[in-house]
Design an enzyme around this catalytic site. Sequence first.
Site, mmCIF file in Angstrom:
data_model
loop_
_atom_site.group_PDB
_atom_site.id
_atom_site.type_symbol
_atom_site.label_atom_id
_atom_site.label_comp_id
_atom_site.label_asym_id
_atom_site.label_seq_id
_atom_site.Cartn_x
_atom_site.Cartn_y
_atom_site.Cartn_z
ATOM 1 N N HIS A 1 -7.297 -0.078 -2.120
ATOM 2 C CA HIS A 1 -5.298 -0.183 -2.233
ATOM 3 C C HIS A 1 -4.554 0.662 -3.134
ATOM 4 C CE1 HIS A 1 -1.312 -2.525 -0.756
ATOM 5 N NE2 HIS A 1 -1.460 -1.847 -2.147
ATOM 6 N N GLU A 2 -4.856 0.816 -4.436
ATOM 7 C CA GLU A 2 -4.089 1.259 -5.135
ATOM 8 C C GLU A 2 -4.631 2.956 -5.339
ATOM 9 O OE1 GLU A 2 -2.180 -0.279 -6.514
ATOM 10 O OE2 GLU A 2 -2.348 -1.662 -5.743
ATOM 11 N N HIS B 1 -2.472 4.623 -3.127
ATOM 12 C CA HIS B 1 -0.743 4.756 -3.301
ATOM 13 C C HIS B 1 -0.934 5.757 -4.149
ATOM 14 C CE1 HIS B 1 1.670 1.393 -2.510
ATOM 15 N NE2 HIS B 1 0.486 0.547 -3.311
ATOM 16 N N GLU C 1 3.939 2.150 0.721
ATOM 17 C CA GLU C 1 2.638 0.979 1.429
ATOM 18 C C GLU C 1 1.766 1.283 2.331
ATOM 19 O OE1 GLU C 1 0.946 -2.522 -0.024
ATOM 20 O OE2 GLU C 1 2.832 -1.124 -0.744
#
Length: 499
Positions: free
Chosen positions: A264-265, A268, A294
Amino acid sequence: MSFQKLDDLGRRLEALEHALAILGADEATHMAVGGGDKRAEAMSNLAGMYHAQATAPEIRDWIEAAKASELTPDQALAVAEFERSYVNATCLPTEFVERRTATTMRSEQLWRDLRAKGDWDSFLPALEGVVALAREEAQLRADALGLAPYDALMDQFDPGNRTADIDGVFADLKSFLKGFVPEALAVQEERRAKTPRKDLNGPYPIEKQRELGLAAMRAVGFDFTHGSLAVSHHPFCGGVPTDVRMTTRYRTDQFLPSLMGVLHETGHALYEQGLPKEWSHWPLGKARGMGLHESQSLFVEMQLSRSPEFWEFMLPLVHQHLGEDAIPGWDIADILNEVNHVERGYIRVDADEVTYPLHVILRYELEQELIAGTLEASQIPEAWDAKMTEYLGISTINNPKDGPMQDVHWPAGSFGYFPSYTLGAMIAAQQWAAMERALPNATDMVRQGDFSAINQWRADNIWREASRLSTPDLITKATGEPLNADHFKAHLKRRYGRI
């Protein structure tokens, strides 16, 4: 000459942003326990320097003079973003900012103490003060920006987002999900009858989990010459585009929470690393809001990392780094059982991708009423419970800890942020649909662990655009249509429904 002054200002502000970002990331990961007071003092002084330079009165003159001069198309867009940033930075009086800071800090500190106890009555006076300030801020921003009050708050997080556009999309999604959640749970039970959930066979040594996480980051395109991975209490992606500071946290009894958090990170991080370097010192060169950000993290986590094709590639890496006996007898169906588990729950941050949007829509609806004055803070528990009961079939009426006290956003005064989470999920699904049209063999690429063409598409259509367009316009340009709930609904049906 006037544009050069703005350009020089951008470089000075970027240097201060850089220092603050790296100091902040270091504080969360490596700073000695005794360094807190001096670190806070240093960062406070730097933040004060930044604010003073970003709000200097002469900037208005530079902007007006630059608008009247000959500019390249990119410079003209840059001036417009300089102006948007300046108006947003100067529309709140200093007295108000100081009052808001003191009120929200006190509220957040109280929340940390009282949330664990579920003591709503003791917390309510502080929240009432924050809501009153949020209404005041919304009106100040609305007057400066020419927007409706709640739209003015949303615009801080996703420029261009308006309730007139989002209300219909969210209403459509909510109607679908209220019927789809029971279907997804029923399908899950049918699948579990054939493939029961298995227990993870820990312990999983942290160093081995770290190596697995690094391998996953490398595979999906993270540039380690411009970033790193550390440990923090709560995972985040910080730093600056040339030095992205990513973090995770580990549990030795499970490896999937850390791995999925890393992925997930990394989403980003890829966005930050893909922004145009030549504009990095202009507001134009920054990421376009929280919804877009997001969407990039959820694209990696949801569209890619929770798919069967991804695990065809990833499962051998798990065995390579954790050992062949790490998950004995597990196959891809077992992994998917775990990472795509659906459950009606109280807590937004623990929710799966099927139920998560209902948690967000509930908050979106309530905070619009709070800002409009049609709902008072004292009425939140009953209003919250009514929507939780209707949307998810569970009651929070006597459980404020797991109900309206669970998030830090309202205690901290962050109204208008919540929509970004679900907008990000919807944008991610819409991006995947558009990308598949351009790359018909995208799923085969995922299966092979080759993300280069997928990342190139995102770089061309999202990352390099930075803040050239508003959030809605960027969605339309990248995907060929405005935000459309049908893509997210189709994604959920494929993964969790009866096909």
